[in-house]
Write a protein that holds these residues in place. Structure first.
Motif, PDB file in Angstrom:
ATOM      1  N   ASP A  85      39.607  32.096  33.306  1.00 52.37           N
ATOM      2  CA  ASP A  85      40.017  31.418  32.083  1.00 52.37           C
ATOM      3  C   ASP A  85      40.408  32.451  31.029  1.00 52.37           C
ATOM      4  OD1 ASP A  85      40.524  29.273  30.457  1.00 52.37           O
ATOM      5  OD2 ASP A  85      38.449  29.008  29.824  1.00 52.37           O
ATOM      6  N   HIS A  86      41.415  32.107  30.214  1.00 56.22           N
ATOM      7  CA  HIS A  86      41.913  32.981  29.153  1.00 56.22           C
ATOM      8  C   HIS A  86      42.469  34.290  29.710  1.00 56.22           C
ATOM      9  CE1 HIS A  86      38.999  30.414  26.883  1.00 56.22           C
ATOM     10  NE2 HIS A  86      40.068  30.296  26.125  1.00 56.22           N
ATOM     11  N   ALA A  87      43.040  34.255  30.917  1.00 50.68           N
ATOM     12  CA  ALA A  87      43.632  35.455  31.510  1.00 50.68           C
ATOM     13  C   ALA A  87      44.884  35.059  32.275  1.00 50.68           C
ATOM     14  CB  ALA A  87      42.643  36.145  32.438  1.00 50.68           C
ATOM     15  N   LYS A  88      45.989  35.699  31.967  1.00 53.17           N
ATOM     16  CA  LYS A  88      47.264  35.427  32.626  1.00 53.17           C
ATOM     17  C   LYS A  88      47.668  36.616  33.477  1.00 53.17           C
ATOM     18  CE  LYS A  88      51.135  33.259  33.475  1.00 53.17           C
ATOM     19  NZ  LYS A  88      51.127  32.062  34.361  1.00 53.17           N
ATOM     20  N   ASN A  89      48.003  36.348  34.736  1.00 51.15           N
ATOM     21  CA  ASN A  89      48.407  37.418  35.642  1.00 51.15           C
ATOM     22  C   ASN A  89      49.860  37.804  35.388  1.00 51.15           C
ATOM     23  OD1 ASN A  89      48.966  39.170  37.723  1.00 51.15           O
ATOM     24  ND2 ASN A  89      48.164  37.859  39.337  1.00 51.15           N
TER      25      ASN A  89
ATOM     26  N   LEU B 134      32.955  42.534  35.803  1.00 50.02           N
ATOM     27  CA  LEU B 134      34.188  42.790  36.551  1.00 50.02           C
ATOM     28  C   LEU B 134      35.352  42.961  35.575  1.00 50.02           C
ATOM     29  CD1 LEU B 134      35.274  41.037  39.799  1.00 50.02           C
ATOM     30  CD2 LEU B 134      36.878  41.091  37.898  1.00 50.02           C
ATOM     31  N   TYR B 135      36.231  43.922  35.871  1.00 51.10           N
ATOM     32  CA  TYR B 135      37.365  44.231  35.005  1.00 51.10           C
ATOM     33  C   TYR B 135      38.668  44.154  35.805  1.00 51.10           C
ATOM     34  CZ  TYR B 135      33.566  46.366  32.299  1.00 51.10           C
ATOM     35  OH  TYR B 135      32.390  46.612  31.634  1.00 51.10           O
ATOM     36  N   ILE B 136      39.660  43.477  35.231  1.00 46.28           N
ATOM     37  CA  ILE B 136      40.981  43.338  35.854  1.00 46.28           C
ATOM     38  C   ILE B 136      41.998  44.068  34.995  1.00 46.28           C
ATOM     39  CG2 ILE B 136      42.795  41.744  36.565  1.00 46.28           C
ATOM     40  CD1 ILE B 136      40.554  39.602  36.826  1.00 46.28           C
ATOM     41  N   GLY B 137      42.700  45.006  35.577  1.00 48.87           N
ATOM     42  CA  GLY B 137      43.710  45.760  34.846  1.00 48.87           C
ATOM     43  C   GLY B 137      45.063  45.070  34.888  1.00 48.87           C
TER      44      GLY B 137
ATOM     45  N   GLU C 112      29.118  39.485  33.914  1.00 50.19           N
ATOM     46  CA  GLU C 112      28.397  39.142  35.135  1.00 50.19           C
ATOM     47  C   GLU C 112      27.864  37.720  35.094  1.00 50.19           C
ATOM     48  OE1 GLU C 112      25.083  38.530  37.782  1.00 50.19           O
ATOM     49  OE2 GLU C 112      24.923  38.705  35.592  1.00 50.19           O
ATOM     50  N   ASP C 113      27.414  37.264  33.910  1.00 47.97           N
ATOM     51  CA  ASP C 113      26.841  35.916  33.839  1.00 47.97           C
ATOM     52  C   ASP C 113      27.894  34.816  33.867  1.00 47.97           C
ATOM     53  OD1 ASP C 113      27.904  36.182  31.313  1.00 47.97           O
ATOM     54  OD2 ASP C 113      25.975  36.108  30.262  1.00 47.97           O
ATOM     55  N   GLU C 114      29.173  35.188  33.891  1.00 49.04           N
ATOM     56  CA  GLU C 114      30.252  34.207  34.043  1.00 49.04           C
ATOM     57  C   GLU C 114      30.669  34.042  35.508  1.00 49.04           C
ATOM     58  OE1 GLU C 114      32.323  32.420  31.719  1.00 49.04           O
ATOM     59  OE2 GLU C 114      30.766  32.826  30.230  1.00 49.04           O
ATOM     60  N   MET C 115      30.223  34.949  36.365  1.00 49.14           N
ATOM     61  CA  MET C 115      30.733  34.992  37.731  1.00 49.14           C
ATOM     62  C   MET C 115      30.252  33.832  38.609  1.00 49.14           C
ATOM     63  SD  MET C 115      32.845  37.511  38.105  1.00 49.14           S
ATOM     64  CE  MET C 115      32.871  37.881  39.851  1.00 49.14           C
ATOM     65  N   ASP C 116      29.271  33.066  38.134  1.00 51.17           N
ATOM     66  CA  ASP C 116      28.818  31.910  38.917  1.00 51.17           C
ATOM     67  C   ASP C 116      29.487  30.618  38.477  1.00 51.17           C
ATOM     68  OD1 ASP C 116      27.597  31.685  36.474  1.00 51.17           O
ATOM     69  OD2 ASP C 116      25.571  31.339  37.244  1.00 51.17           O
ATOM     70  N   LYS C 117      30.506  30.728  37.600  1.00 54.49           N
ATOM     71  CA  LYS C 117      31.242  29.557  37.141  1.00 54.49           C
ATOM     72  C   LYS C 117      32.541  29.403  37.923  1.00 54.49           C
ATOM     73  CE  LYS C 117      29.428  30.055  32.424  1.00 54.49           C
ATOM     74  NZ  LYS C 117      29.771  30.226  30.983  1.00 54.49           N
ATOM     75  N   LYS C 118      33.060  28.187  37.986  1.00 55.32           N
ATOM     76  CA  LYS C 118      34.314  27.953  38.706  1.00 55.32           C
ATOM     77  C   LYS C 118      35.500  28.589  37.989  1.00 55.32           C
ATOM     78  CE  LYS C 118      33.018  23.678  41.091  1.00 55.32           C
ATOM     79  NZ  LYS C 118      33.347  22.242  41.310  1.00 55.32           N
ATOM     80  N   GLU C 119      35.435  28.609  36.660  1.00 52.50           N
ATOM     81  CA  GLU C 119      36.498  29.241  35.871  1.00 52.50           C
ATOM     82  C   GLU C 119      35.853  30.199  34.861  1.00 52.50           C
ATOM     83  OE1 GLU C 119      39.496  26.742  34.216  1.00 52.50           O
ATOM     84  OE2 GLU C 119      39.858  25.670  36.093  1.00 52.50           O
ATOM     85  N   PRO C 120      35.494  31.398  35.302  1.00 54.43           N
ATOM     86  CA  PRO C 120      34.837  32.357  34.405  1.00 54.43           C
ATOM     87  C   PRO C 120      35.722  32.698  33.212  1.00 54.43           C
ATOM     88  CG  PRO C 120      34.779  33.085  36.704  1.00 54.43           C
ATOM     89  CD  PRO C 120      35.714  31.942  36.649  1.00 54.43           C
ATOM     90  N   ASN C 121      35.097  32.881  32.077  1.00 53.82           N
ATOM     91  CA  ASN C 121      35.820  33.263  30.868  1.00 53.82           C
ATOM     92  C   ASN C 121      35.970  34.781  30.826  1.00 53.82           C
ATOM     93  OD1 ASN C 121      37.040  32.681  28.281  1.00 53.82           O
ATOM     94  ND2 ASN C 121      35.237  33.647  27.389  1.00 53.82           N
TER      95      ASN C 121
END
Length: 285
Positions: free
Chosen positions: A77-81, A95-98, A117-126
């Motif tokens: 969520d809130h991230a565009k590829n 986790l970090y996405i460049g 890390e605490d967002e990683m168990d959600k279907k759409e992590p923020n």
């Protein structure tokens, strides 16, 4: 002597002085057809492998096994590829996405997405945004001899994200520029740390991924067909590193590298006319 010719001769001389070792990739598995363009990869402390794809693909991260099979996918969520090019984890499981792919060196919206890390168990992590710019870049794009600002490799170390740029200069200089930014949400001017000369072959010496070993003693810089192993450094200065060059003897488009322990690399390639879409293991000697 023409200055351009002299520079070219110096680069060739440096390249000839570097010894190259031969290596062999051991195939572990093959990704499904929906993962044709794996561009970044890292492994958690528990051995879970996460991968991403680059521009034109979904805003998702994928958990895969060593056979390359997808076990889970999460939409961020809130991230565009726009052009996701590498992925890294810190010791706390963040986790970090460049999103810093910049083939034409004309982007002014470079960003690293941080998924706590605490967002990683959600279907759409923020995702939080770490926005940044390169202080040396004033023109978008710059002149051909200054095309240093595409990026496909980074890793996390000591509260910072270390960035290694992909060289697209003409004539080719063989250098990667090194920067770092804090690992916290914000808008930054990246700190320039120096440059490394890798080699003079444009087809094999531009960084496509990066990672650092868990013990912090070895850096792997991946390129097309080669991996450069950096040792004998003291962070944050990597410019005086000892560099071992390994020819992986492949024509596929290898785009992702990560450490799975201090002595083992995982490497992934994209699908091209030579094959690919595979996950490999490489044991360091």
């Amino acid at each position: 002597m023409n200055k351009l010719v002299l520079i070219s001769l110096l680069i060739v001389a440096q390249a000839c002085a570097q010894k190259t070792y031969l290596g062999k990739l051991d195939q572990l598995g093959k990704f499904p057809s929906k993962l044709k363009e794996v561009s970044g990869m890292d492994v958690t402390k528990d051995g879970e492998i996460w991968v991403i794809e680059d521009s034109g693909n979904k805003d998702k991260i994928y958990r895969v096994d060593k056979d390359g099979d997808i076990k889970e996918s999460l939409k961020i969520d809130h991230a565009k590829n726009k052009d996701w090019e590498d992925l890294t984890l810190d010791n706390d499981g963040n986790l970090y996405i460049g999103d810093f792919g910049n083939n034409d060196n004309e982007r002014e919206d470079l960003v690293i997405y941080k998924i706590p890390e605490d967002e990683m168990d959600k279907k759409e992590p923020n995702a939080d945004k770490i926005e940044f710019k390169y202080p040396q870049q004033n023109d978008f794009p710059p002149q051909k001899d200054s095309l240093y600002f595409d990026t496909e490799g980074f890793f996390h170390l000591n509260d910072h994200l270390y960035i290694f740029t992909k060289n697209r200069t003409r004539p080719y200089s063989g250098k990667t520029l090194i920067y770092r930014v804090p690992d916290q949400e914000g808008d930054y001017e990246a700190e320039f740390l120096g440059s490394l000369f890798l080699c003079a072959d444009q087809d094999h010496c531009s960084v496509t991924s990066a990672d650092i070993a868990p013990d912090g003693k070895t850096i792997a810089l991946l390129s097309y067909g080669f991996v450069f192993l950096l040792t004998d450094f003291e962070a944050p200065d990597f410019t005086k590193s000892s560099i071992k060059i390994i020819d992986l003897n492949t024509d596929t488009q290898i785009e992702s590298v990560c450490f799975a322990g201090n002595g083992t690399l995982l490497i992934a390639d994209e699908q091209n006319r030579y094959g690919g879409r595979k996950l490999y293991e490489f044991i360091l000697n």
